[in-house]
Write a protein that holds these residues in place. Structure first.
Motif, PDB file in Angstrom:
ATOM      1  N   LEU A  33       3.095   6.516  -6.917  1.00 33.70           N
ATOM      2  CA  LEU A  33       1.760   7.101  -6.792  1.00 33.70           C
ATOM      3  C   LEU A  33       1.025   6.451  -5.630  1.00 33.70           C
ATOM      4  N   LEU A  34       0.261   7.265  -4.890  1.00 34.17           N
ATOM      5  CA  LEU A  34      -0.562   6.750  -3.792  1.00 34.17           C
ATOM      6  C   LEU A  34      -2.009   7.189  -4.032  1.00 34.17           C
ATOM      7  N   SER A  35      -2.932   6.236  -3.930  1.00 32.90           N
ATOM      8  CA  SER A  35      -4.356   6.559  -4.093  1.00 32.90           C
ATOM      9  C   SER A  35      -5.132   6.046  -2.894  1.00 32.90           C
ATOM     10  N   LEU A  50      -5.697   1.931   0.743  1.00 32.92           N
ATOM     11  CA  LEU A  50      -4.577   2.710   0.223  1.00 32.92           C
ATOM     12  C   LEU A  50      -3.777   1.842  -0.742  1.00 32.92           C
ATOM     13  N   THR A  51      -3.506   2.364  -1.933  1.00 27.62           N
ATOM     14  CA  THR A  51      -2.763   1.617  -2.953  1.00 27.62           C
ATOM     15  C   THR A  51      -1.548   2.428  -3.371  1.00 27.62           C
ATOM     16  N   CYS A  52      -0.382   1.818  -3.219  1.00 22.92           N
ATOM     17  CA  CYS A  52       0.884   2.437  -3.623  1.00 22.92           C
ATOM     18  C   CYS A  52       1.365   1.752  -4.903  1.00 22.92           C
ATOM     19  N   THR A  53       1.596   2.539  -5.939  1.00 22.14           N
ATOM     20  CA  THR A  53       1.987   2.010  -7.240  1.00 22.14           C
ATOM     21  C   THR A  53       3.317   2.619  -7.662  1.00 22.14           C
ATOM     22  N   VAL A  54       4.257   1.742  -8.041  1.00 22.98           N
ATOM     23  CA  VAL A  54       5.560   2.184  -8.519  1.00 22.98           C
ATOM     24  C   VAL A  54       5.559   2.083 -10.048  1.00 22.98           C
ATOM     25  N   VAL A  55       5.835   3.194 -10.717  1.00 21.60           N
ATOM     26  CA  VAL A  55       5.885   3.219 -12.176  1.00 21.60           C
ATOM     27  C   VAL A  55       7.315   2.938 -12.615  1.00 21.60           C
ATOM     28  N   ALA A  82       7.345  -6.548  -6.414  1.00 26.05           N
ATOM     29  CA  ALA A  82       6.009  -6.162  -6.873  1.00 26.05           C
ATOM     30  C   ALA A  82       5.984  -4.653  -7.039  1.00 26.05           C
ATOM     31  N   THR A  83       5.255  -4.202  -8.045  1.00 21.15           N
ATOM     32  CA  THR A  83       5.164  -2.765  -8.300  1.00 21.15           C
ATOM     33  C   THR A  83       3.914  -2.146  -7.676  1.00 21.15           C
ATOM     34  N   THR A  84       3.122  -2.949  -6.959  1.00 22.83           N
ATOM     35  CA  THR A  84       1.916  -2.433  -6.306  1.00 22.83           C
ATOM     36  C   THR A  84       1.789  -3.029  -4.911  1.00 22.83           C
ATOM     37  N   HIS A  85       1.412  -2.192  -3.963  1.00 17.42           N
ATOM     38  CA  HIS A  85       1.166  -2.661  -2.599  1.00 17.42           C
ATOM     39  C   HIS A  85      -0.115  -2.007  -2.085  1.00 17.42           C
ATOM     40  N   ARG A  86      -0.965  -2.816  -1.487  1.00 20.30           N
ATOM     41  CA  ARG A  86      -2.249  -2.318  -0.971  1.00 20.30           C
ATOM     42  C   ARG A  86      -2.323  -2.519   0.533  1.00 20.30           C
ATOM     43  N   HIS A  87      -2.955  -1.534   1.183  1.00 15.56           N
ATOM     44  CA  HIS A  87      -3.143  -1.610   2.629  1.00 15.56           C
ATOM     45  C   HIS A  87      -4.535  -1.079   2.962  1.00 15.56           C
ATOM     46  N   SER A  88      -5.286  -1.801   3.793  1.00 11.78           N
ATOM     47  CA  SER A  88      -6.646  -1.415   4.156  1.00 11.78           C
ATOM     48  C   SER A  88      -6.733  -1.097   5.640  1.00 11.78           C
ATOM     49  N   VAL A  89      -7.543  -0.093   5.951  1.00  5.53           N
ATOM     50  CA  VAL A  89      -7.825   0.281   7.329  1.00  5.53           C
ATOM     51  C   VAL A  89      -9.324   0.126   7.523  1.00  5.53           C
ATOM     52  N   ALA A  90      -9.733  -0.870   8.308  1.00  6.59           N
ATOM     53  CA  ALA A  90     -11.154  -1.158   8.497  1.00  6.59           C
ATOM     54  C   ALA A  90     -11.742  -0.252   9.572  1.00  6.59           C
ATOM     55  N   GLU A  91     -12.999   0.132   9.360  1.00  8.29           N
ATOM     56  CA  GLU A  91     -13.763   0.920  10.321  1.00  8.29           C
ATOM     57  C   GLU A  91     -12.952   2.111  10.837  1.00  8.29           C
ATOM     58  N   VAL A  92     -12.711   3.034   9.932  1.00 13.16           N
ATOM     59  CA  VAL A  92     -11.887   4.188  10.276  1.00 13.16           C
ATOM     60  C   VAL A  92     -12.592   5.067  11.298  1.00 13.16           C
ATOM     61  N   SER A  93     -11.806   5.807  12.024  1.00 14.32           N
ATOM     62  CA  SER A  93     -12.302   6.792  12.980  1.00 14.32           C
ATOM     63  C   SER A  93     -11.688   8.138  12.638  1.00 14.32           C
ATOM     64  N   PRO A 107      16.884  -1.573  -3.746  1.00 15.02           N
ATOM     65  CA  PRO A 107      17.951  -2.389  -3.126  1.00 15.02           C
ATOM     66  C   PRO A 107      19.178  -1.586  -2.726  1.00 15.02           C
ATOM     67  N   GLN A 108      19.492  -0.514  -3.429  1.00 14.09           N
ATOM     68  CA  GLN A 108      20.682   0.274  -3.106  1.00 14.09           C
ATOM     69  C   GLN A 108      20.358   1.420  -2.145  1.00 14.09           C
ATOM     70  N   ASP A 109      19.244   1.239  -1.379  1.00 12.34           N
ATOM     71  CA  ASP A 109      18.796   2.222  -0.402  1.00 12.34           C
ATOM     72  C   ASP A 109      18.371   3.548  -1.040  1.00 12.34           C
ATOM     73  N   GLU A 110      18.138   3.526  -2.338  1.00 11.50           N
ATOM     74  CA  GLU A 110      17.582   4.713  -2.977  1.00 11.50           C
ATOM     75  C   GLU A 110      16.085   4.764  -2.654  1.00 11.50           C
ATOM     76  N   GLN A 111      15.567   5.911  -2.309  1.00 13.98           N
ATOM     77  CA  GLN A 111      14.169   6.047  -1.908  1.00 13.98           C
ATOM     78  C   GLN A 111      13.401   6.954  -2.872  1.00 13.98           C
ATOM     79  N   TRP A 112      12.147   6.532  -3.112  1.00 12.64           N
ATOM     80  CA  TRP A 112      11.211   7.335  -3.888  1.00 12.64           C
ATOM     81  C   TRP A 112       9.982   7.569  -3.023  1.00 12.64           C
ATOM     82  N   GLU A 113       9.431   8.754  -3.142  1.00 11.90           N
ATOM     83  CA  GLU A 113       8.302   9.130  -2.273  1.00 11.90           C
ATOM     84  C   GLU A 113       7.151   9.697  -3.110  1.00 11.90           C
ATOM     85  N   SER A 114       5.924   9.291  -2.749  1.00 14.60           N
ATOM     86  CA  SER A 114       4.746   9.795  -3.465  1.00 14.60           C
ATOM     87  C   SER A 114       4.357  11.168  -2.940  1.00 14.60           C
ATOM     88  N   LEU A 115       3.483  11.825  -3.659  1.00 19.34           N
ATOM     89  CA  LEU A 115       2.865  13.047  -3.147  1.00 19.34           C
ATOM     90  C   LEU A 115       1.902  12.684  -2.019  1.00 19.34           C
TER      91      LEU A 115
END
Length: 365
Positions: A33-35, A50-55, A82-93, A107-115
């Motif tokens: 999930l991405l919020s 931006l917060t990415c959460t793996v369930v 970690a099941t959560t990763h956060r990223h911030s973008v300051a002063e957006v344009s 680890p086995q190169d399997e990928q999951w993608e959020s909406l």
């Protein structure tokens, strides 16, 4: 007793372990999930979080996170547990507008993608609208004054109100609750609430503020400009004589100027007090009469006028007893009790003596 051990071929063991690990890892992740905070609609200068959460099923596998905007990688991590990763973008344009997504690699190169999450950055100056109710900002003490502040088409903001100066600490701060506005209520307004008011909105961390609204003015006055209590014939009560207490209330000039059909002047009630205790409550009559004054009617009197929640009290009035009048009544009564029997006695003696005399009794006070 002889035991036999069957050894599996090494290639089969390795294959079984790989299959077991692969099946476990695949079973661990159920969704990504991405919020975006504070939302998908931002203003130039805000901070985008931006917060990415793996369930998962409760475990924390080693994961690699990537956040994309369109076909551009915004950020990427090394393998982290970690099941959560956060990223911030300051002063957006406006360049930060786009569709964001989070890609997680196992680890086995399997990928999951959020909406995808749509983020739109607008280059505008937001200025909330501040209004006041009652219209014109004119109210009486004890009334309720409403100060709605809103951006209306924008949600998720906190609103801040200021009185007197914009640089002061906020008088109040309220979240909009998803309505696009918030309302400051001045319950039971007092004279100290008179002044000029502004508002502005803010959100995010660090807080991003809009411009200040146009000011509105709130003018709180007393409904009653003056209240007095008088007593007639005077503040010294006469024994068995009537006393008349009159409570006179003068409403404010603003109320006197209102037409009779919308004025609250006809809704005034009066409460009279003696020694701090009410002896007539919520009366529509401004005059109260004591038919025969007694010593118990002396004391400290006051009155309170009420209209709605507006109240005002008169200064205290001290009513005393006329002790001289009371003493004369007692003295004259006692004298008559003594003098009349003596007069009767002397009249009888004089009559018996054969000579008639005229006895003149003169009372002086």
């Amino acid at each position: 007793m002889a035991f036999s051990i069957r050894v599996m071929p090494r290639c089969l063991v390795i294959a079984a372990v790989i299959l077991l690990c692969f099946s476990q890892v695949s079973a661990q992740v159920s969704s990504v999930l991405l919020s975006a905070y504070p939302g998908g609609q931002l203003i130039v200068g805000e901070t985008l979080a931006l917060t990415c959460t793996v369930v998962t099923d409760g475990s924390e596998p080693q994961l690699v996170y990537e956040i994309w905007r369109g076909n551009i990688i915004v950020c990427a991590t090394l393998q982290i547990q970690a099941t959560t990763h956060r990223h911030s973008v300051a002063e957006v344009s406006t360049e930060h507008s786009g569709i964001y997504k989070c890609v997680v690699t196992l680890p086995q190169d399997e990928q999951w993608e959020s909406l995808g999450v749509q983020v739109t950055v607008e280059d505008i100056k937001l200025k909330p609208t501040l209004t006041v109710n009652p219209a014109g900002g004119k109210a009486y003490t004890e009334d309720t004054v409403l100060l709605p502040c809103g951006l209306h088409q924008y949600r998720g903001w906190k609103y801040f109100w200021y009185r007197g100066r914009q640089s002061t600490y906020p008088l109040e701060q309220i979240w909009d609750g998803g309505r696009g506005e918030a309302i400051l209520r001045l319950w039971r307004a007092g004279l100290s609430d008179t002044g000029q008011y502004w508002c502005r909105a803010g959100r995010g961390s660090p807080t991003f503020y809009t411009e200040f609204s146009d000011p509105v003015y709130v003018n709180i006055t007393d409904f009653f400009s003056n209240v007095t209590l008088s007593v007639s014939p005077g503040a010294t009560l006469k024994w068995n004589k009537p006393l008349h207490f009159t409570c006179k209330a003068q409403v404010s000039k603003r109320e006197r100027q209102k037409p009779a059909n919308i004025s609250r002047r006809a809704q005034v009630t009066y409460t009279f007090y003696r020694n701090g205790q009410p002896f007539l409550s919520s009366s529509p009559h401004a005059v109260v009469t004591v038919a025969q004054a007694q010593r118990c009617h002396s004391g400290t009197y006051s009155c309170t006028v009420t209209s709605g929640r507006a109240q005002r009290s008169s200064p205290e009035l001290h009513v005393t007893t006329d002790d001289t009048s009371l003493f004369l009544v007692i003295s004259v009564g006692t004298s008559l009790i003594i003098v009349i029997p003596l007069a009767v006695y002397f009249i009888k003696r004089l009559t018996l003596g054969g000579t008639t005399y005229v006895l003149i009794l003169q009372f002086t006070s």
